[in-house]
Write a protein that holds these residues in place. Structure first.
Motif, short mmCIF file in Angstrom:
data_model
loop_
_atom_site.label_atom_id
_atom_site.label_comp_id
_atom_site.label_asym_id
_atom_site.label_seq_id
_atom_site.Cartn_x
_atom_site.Cartn_y
_atom_site.Cartn_z
N ASN A 245 0.83 -1.21 0.00
CA ASN A 245 0.00 0.00 0.00
C ASN A 245 0.86 1.26 0.00
N ASN A 246 2.05 1.16 0.58
CA ASN A 246 2.99 2.29 0.61
C ASN A 246 3.92 2.30 -0.60
N GLN A 247 3.64 1.39 -1.55
CA GLN A 247 4.45 1.27 -2.76
C GLN A 247 5.91 0.98 -2.42
N GLN A 248 6.09 0.05 -1.48
CA GLN A 248 7.41 -0.38 -1.07
C GLN A 248 7.50 -1.90 -1.11
N THR A 249 8.72 -2.41 -1.20
CA THR A 249 8.92 -3.83 -0.98
C THR A 249 8.87 -4.08 0.53
N PHE A 250 8.73 -5.33 0.92
CA PHE A 250 8.69 -5.68 2.33
C PHE A 250 10.00 -5.26 3.02
N SER A 251 11.13 -5.51 2.36
CA SER A 251 12.44 -5.15 2.93
C SER A 251 12.57 -3.64 3.08
N GLU A 252 12.10 -2.89 2.09
CA GLU A 252 12.15 -1.43 2.16
C GLU A 252 11.30 -0.91 3.31
#
Length: 346
Positions: A245-252
């Motif tokens: 939802n935040n337009q991030q990968t899980f690691s990011e």
């Protein structure tokens, strides 16, 4: 240290339950858990009166929503609820400084509930420029497991603050920020609205308090492996969905929130055990008291969820989410209603 890490709600059971995962505890629970007392739990009902400061804060919120108010920068003075403060803090656990719970030059709006309650409450009535210490208790379900349930000392300094200045409320402004044409009617309606909200919040608080005492009184003999794996997977799905939802990968997402992979794995396991116990207690009481979710109740809630989450029909909903999860949601509320009805107010 932000409050958002303090709890992952059971409401997410449906949203991220996963396709085809039946998590009903359809086995003998006596091997895994022993219930404690769940009838006659004592709780204290708090007062639901509305104070002048609370009323003024609500009026200020209406002012702000309708474009009234001017931000004023303060270089000195005493911090009040609603002020946005610039501060730095260092966190110490057992006397050792911890860099992952320390920060420089951040801003917090006091009373917004974004940070842990002990921390925000400790900022009120402090002087700008003052250096002081706060004792902050972290919740048991805090994502950084090393701090969960612990008390941390914070050394804090407030650099500056911004405070909103609002006009004096009169009949003309009351008519513009509400459906009422005079100050008295507006305030009376606002007080009644606040009382209703406080009553709802108090009932929720009592339910949570009673239920937590019921869960705490139970003893886990052994955790069912399959359920732990499913719950840990659900925890990861929740965070992965938030990252997406935040337009991030899980690691990011983890890096952005100062959480290591190791910390997250510890949290996922802690989460799984916590909610596994919670679920086992719920199902054990439901069976003891013969509490069940009827087909009509399941169908009604399924229709509601299908509408809320954009499915064309209940059939389409069930292609994505297990019917057992809807049954579980209903059972949870029935069991909680039961133990609260059996509880005794001091």
């Amino acid at each position: 240290m932000k409050k958002r890490w303090s709890a992952l709600l059971l409401a997410a059971v449906l949203i991220l339950g996963g396709c085809g995962q039946r998590r009903l505890y359809d086995f003998d629970l006596s091997k895994y858990i022993t219930l404690g007392d769940y009838k006659g739990i004592c709780y204290e009902r708090l007062q639901d009166t509305v104070g002048e400061e609370e009323l003024q804060n609500a009026i200020n919120t209406d002012f702000k929503e309708h474009g009234y108010g001017t931000a004023q920068t303060l270089e000195n003075g005493v911090i009040k609820s609603g002020d946005t403060v610039s501060l730095s803090y260092e966190g110490y656990l057992n006397g050792e400084k911890k860099s992952d719970i320390s920060a420089e030059n951040i801003t917090i709006t006091v009373g917004n509930g974004e940070y842990l309650e002990d921390f925000e409450n400790g900022l009120a009535d402090r002087n700008i420029g003052e250096e002081f210490s706060l004792q902050v208790s972290f919740p048991e379900d805090y994502i950084k497991v090393a701090y969960a349930g612990k008390t941390v000392e914070y050394k804090v300094v407030i650099h500056s603050a911004t405070r909103m200045a609002y006009p004096k409320l009169d009949d003309e402004i009351a008519a513009q920020i509400s459906d009422f044409t005079d100050v008295q009617s507006y305030k009376e309606a606002k007080i009644e609205s606040l009382k209703k909200k406080k009553l709802e919040e108090e009932n929720d608080r009592i339910e949570q308090e009673v239920w937590q005492k019921v869960v705490d009184a139970a003893e886990v003999k052994e955790y069912p492996k399959k359920q732990l794996e499913t719950l840990a997977d659900r925890c990861r799905q929740q965070f992965e969905q938030t990252a997406q939802n935040n337009q991030q990968t899980f690691s990011e997402y983890l890096k952005d929130n100062n959480i290591t992979n190791e910390e997250f794995e510890l949290y996922a396991q802690s989460y799984a055990k916590r909610y596994c116990k919670d679920e086992m207690v719920m199902y054990a009481i439901a069976r003891n008291e013969n509490l069940q979710a009827s087909d009509a109740e399941i169908e009604s809630l399924a229709l509601k969820y299908a509408d809320n989450y954009g499915y064309d029909s209940v059939k389409e909903l069930y292609k994505a989410y297990d019917k057992a999860l809807i049954e579980q949601t209903i059972l949870y509320q029935k069991v909680k209603d039961f133990v609260v009805a059996q509880a005794m107010a001091k």
